[in-house]
Design an enzyme around this catalytic site. Sequence first.
Site, short mmCIF file in Angstrom:
data_model
loop_
_atom_site.label_atom_id
_atom_site.label_comp_id
_atom_site.label_asym_id
_atom_site.label_seq_id
_atom_site.Cartn_x
_atom_site.Cartn_y
_atom_site.Cartn_z
N TYR A 101 -5.66 -8.65 -6.72
CA TYR A 101 -4.91 -9.47 -5.28
C TYR A 101 -5.58 -9.15 -4.06
CZ TYR A 101 -1.01 -11.26 -2.59
OH TYR A 101 -0.52 -11.74 -1.34
N GLU B 158 -8.82 -8.04 -3.62
CA GLU B 158 -10.09 -8.48 -3.61
C GLU B 158 -10.30 -9.99 -3.61
OE1 GLU B 158 -12.32 -6.81 -2.30
OE2 GLU B 158 -12.42 -4.68 -3.10
N GLY B 159 -9.22 -10.43 -4.52
CA GLY B 159 -9.21 -11.90 -4.56
C GLY B 159 -9.01 -12.50 -3.28
N VAL C 15 10.37 -5.72 -2.41
CA VAL C 15 11.34 -4.65 -2.05
C VAL C 15 12.74 -5.01 -1.65
CG1 VAL C 15 10.50 -4.15 0.15
CG2 VAL C 15 11.69 -2.25 -1.15
N PHE D 141 16.21 -4.74 -3.70
CA PHE D 141 17.40 -3.74 -2.92
C PHE D 141 18.54 -4.67 -2.75
CE2 PHE D 141 14.55 -0.60 -0.69
CZ PHE D 141 14.06 -0.01 -2.02
N GLY E 277 9.96 7.13 -0.43
CA GLY E 277 10.69 6.21 0.66
C GLY E 277 9.83 6.56 1.95
N PRO F 108 0.11 1.24 -0.41
CA PRO F 108 -0.08 1.49 0.89
C PRO F 108 1.07 2.46 1.69
CG PRO F 108 -0.65 -0.94 0.66
CD PRO F 108 0.20 -0.24 -0.62
N GLN G 80 1.54 2.83 4.74
CA GLN G 80 1.89 2.34 6.27
C GLN G 80 1.50 0.70 6.58
OE1 GLN G 80 0.75 4.94 9.38
NE2 GLN G 80 -1.58 4.67 8.83
P1 NAD Z 1 5.71 -17.07 -4.40
O1 NAD Z 1 5.29 -16.12 -5.61
O2 NAD Z 1 7.09 -17.41 -4.41
O3 NAD Z 1 4.90 -18.14 -4.43
C1 NAD Z 1 3.83 -18.58 -4.91
C2 NAD Z 1 3.58 -19.84 -5.40
O4 NAD Z 1 2.25 -20.14 -5.96
C3 NAD Z 1 4.65 -19.95 -6.71
O5 NAD Z 1 5.14 -21.02 -6.58
C4 NAD Z 1 3.77 -19.92 -7.91
O6 NAD Z 1 4.11 -20.40 -9.10
C5 NAD Z 1 2.24 -20.61 -7.47
N1 NAD Z 1 1.29 -20.42 -8.12
C6 NAD Z 1 0.65 -19.20 -8.60
N2 NAD Z 1 -0.51 -19.24 -9.28
C7 NAD Z 1 -0.79 -20.68 -9.27
C8 NAD Z 1 -2.05 -21.55 -9.80
N3 NAD Z 1 -2.83 -20.65 -10.46
N4 NAD Z 1 -1.82 -22.86 -9.38
C9 NAD Z 1 -0.92 -23.58 -8.85
N5 NAD Z 1 0.09 -22.80 -8.44
C10 NAD Z 1 0.16 -21.40 -8.70
O7 NAD Z 1 5.22 -16.20 -3.12
P2 NAD Z 1 5.31 -16.30 -1.68
O8 NAD Z 1 5.80 -15.20 -1.18
O9 NAD Z 1 6.15 -17.63 -1.47
O10 NAD Z 1 3.83 -16.40 -1.44
C11 NAD Z 1 2.99 -17.40 -0.96
C12 NAD Z 1 1.67 -17.13 -0.56
O11 NAD Z 1 1.59 -16.25 0.67
C13 NAD Z 1 0.74 -16.74 -1.57
O12 NAD Z 1 -0.40 -16.90 -1.36
C14 NAD Z 1 0.80 -15.09 -0.88
O13 NAD Z 1 -0.18 -14.42 -1.46
C15 NAD Z 1 0.92 -15.21 0.43
N6 NAD Z 1 1.34 -14.12 1.25
C16 NAD Z 1 3.03 -13.72 1.19
C17 NAD Z 1 3.68 -12.69 1.64
C18 NAD Z 1 4.94 -12.50 1.49
O14 NAD Z 1 5.39 -11.47 1.96
N7 NAD Z 1 5.91 -13.36 1.19
C19 NAD Z 1 2.60 -11.66 2.20
C20 NAD Z 1 1.23 -12.01 2.14
C21 NAD Z 1 0.79 -13.17 1.81
N1 UDP Z 2 9.32 -0.52 -3.34
C1 UDP Z 2 10.37 0.11 -3.50
N2 UDP Z 2 11.53 -0.33 -4.67
C2 UDP Z 2 11.46 -1.30 -5.20
C3 UDP Z 2 10.12 -2.35 -4.86
C4 UDP Z 2 9.23 -1.79 -4.03
O1 UDP Z 2 10.44 1.12 -3.07
O2 UDP Z 2 12.09 -1.79 -6.18
C5 UDP Z 2 8.14 -0.03 -2.31
C6 UDP Z 2 6.96 -0.28 -2.87
O3 UDP Z 2 6.55 0.86 -3.53
C7 UDP Z 2 6.21 -0.49 -1.40
C8 UDP Z 2 7.28 -1.11 -0.54
O4 UDP Z 2 8.43 -1.12 -1.10
O5 UDP Z 2 6.07 0.96 -0.88
C9 UDP Z 2 6.71 -2.69 -0.46
O6 UDP Z 2 6.61 -3.35 -1.85
P1 UDP Z 2 6.65 -4.63 -2.23
O7 UDP Z 2 6.36 -5.03 -3.52
O8 UDP Z 2 7.71 -5.40 -1.61
O9 UDP Z 2 5.29 -5.13 -1.34
P2 UDP Z 2 4.00 -4.55 -1.04
O10 UDP Z 2 3.75 -3.35 -1.48
O11 UDP Z 2 3.00 -5.46 -1.41
O12 UDP Z 2 3.95 -4.50 0.57
#
Ligand code: NAD
Ligand code: UDP
Length: 311
Positions: free
Chosen positions: A145, A147-148, A187, A191, A207, A274, A276
């Site tokens: 994720y 690096e992508g 998370v 929760f 936590g 991560p 923080q």
């Molecule tokens: P989500 O998983 O609900 O939405 C992602 C959507 O992309 C889904 O509808 C999924 O079916 C679609 N998808 C996945 N692979 C696909 C593919 N190969 N072709 C077409 N569609 C595809 O997640 P989200 O929280 O709505 O995230 C949306 C975007 O925002 C993502 O790119 C995510 O990396 C980015 N983002 C979200 C958060 C967050 O906290 N919500 C944080 C950082 C970045």
């Molecule tokens: N986390 C947790 N319990 C859960 C899901 C996530 O304690 O049931 C923690 C996870 O280890 C991370 C934080 O909550 O430290 C945020 O996780 P999330 O998967 O929401 O996003 P990201 O780690 O990508 O910020």
Amino acid sequence: MRKKILVTGGAGFLGSHLCERLLNEGNEVVCLDNYFTGQKSNVVHLMNNPYFEMVRHDVTMPFYIEVDEIYNLACPASPIHYQFNPIKTVKTSVMGAINMLGLAKRIKAKILQASTSEVYGDPQIHPQTEAYWGHVNPIGERACYDEGKRAAETLFVNYHKQNNVRIKIMRIFNTYGPRMHPNDGRVVSNFIVQALRGEDITVYGDGSQTRSFCYYSDLIDGMIRLMNTEDDFTGPVNVGNPNEFTILQLARKVIELSGSSSQIVMNPLPSDDPMQRQPDIRMAREKLGWEPKVQLEEGLLKTIGYFKTIV
Ligand code: NAD
Ligand code: UDP
């Protein structure tokens, strides 16, 4: 003037709210999704709008359409889902970016990339500014994720420099709200679902790790503001809520606000999690005139209200 806008990942959590907001602002919206983590039910209420269209498509394959703007959100965002098929996750970010940037170049559309705070990895500076290059393990569990998304940023910047594509890069920090899938695995939804079902609240590690949680409506507002900035502003720009909480604080808050009798249990901390995270949002304030309005308690109450209707 009515714009024609493509939203990839439009049936996901953030994508569906974005489609709705863009339609409400009088635009024509094409929602593209392969339904890996998204669902039709997120957008079904939009389908009687004649200016809304859904396309089942995978962004790793080329796609042709005439639009004015592209929001590239297609990519699973929850660690359990993006680690399910890590090669596919890299393909989605990298080939998806190539296909959407190629399209933007050909049709002269403006394109926004949903990047992430994960480009900073397990950050060694705090809070994170856009100037920080990050601390990412290239062979770890999160690398597909992180690096992508980093490679996608590189592609965006180089399509801009080499081909004058109008780009916007948004680094999104943890965002939550209604329409997260109950099995999403992130998370906040975990929760809340656990609290409403009276199940144990699964805190990973002790936590003490922190996150800063942004409510979806603020995030969508920032995204549209970024798309509408002058062409010479490309970002990357952090968008998130800088109020930082430990995961244990979040667990206690969810129990309190949902009136749950759930107990907190400690599970192992996933590798490379991560420790923080907090966005420095000075750039978003200055360039987008943006600031989050919904604080954690209000956002959690609304999200709990949503999950009460579905779990
Ligand atoms: P989500 O998983 O609900 O939405 C992602 C959507 O992309 C889904 O509808 C999924 O079916 C679609 N998808 C996945 N692979 C696909 C593919 N190969 N072709 C077409 N569609 C595809 O997640 P989200 O929280 O709505 O995230 C949306 C975007 O925002 C993502 O790119 C995510 O990396 C980015 N983002 C979200 C958060 C967050 O906290 N919500 C944080 C950082 C970045
Ligand atoms: N986390 C947790 N319990 C859960 C899901 C996530 O304690 O049931 C923690 C996870 O280890 C991370 C934080 O909550 O430290 C945020 O996780 P999330 O998967 O929401 O996003 P990201 O780690 O990508 O910020």
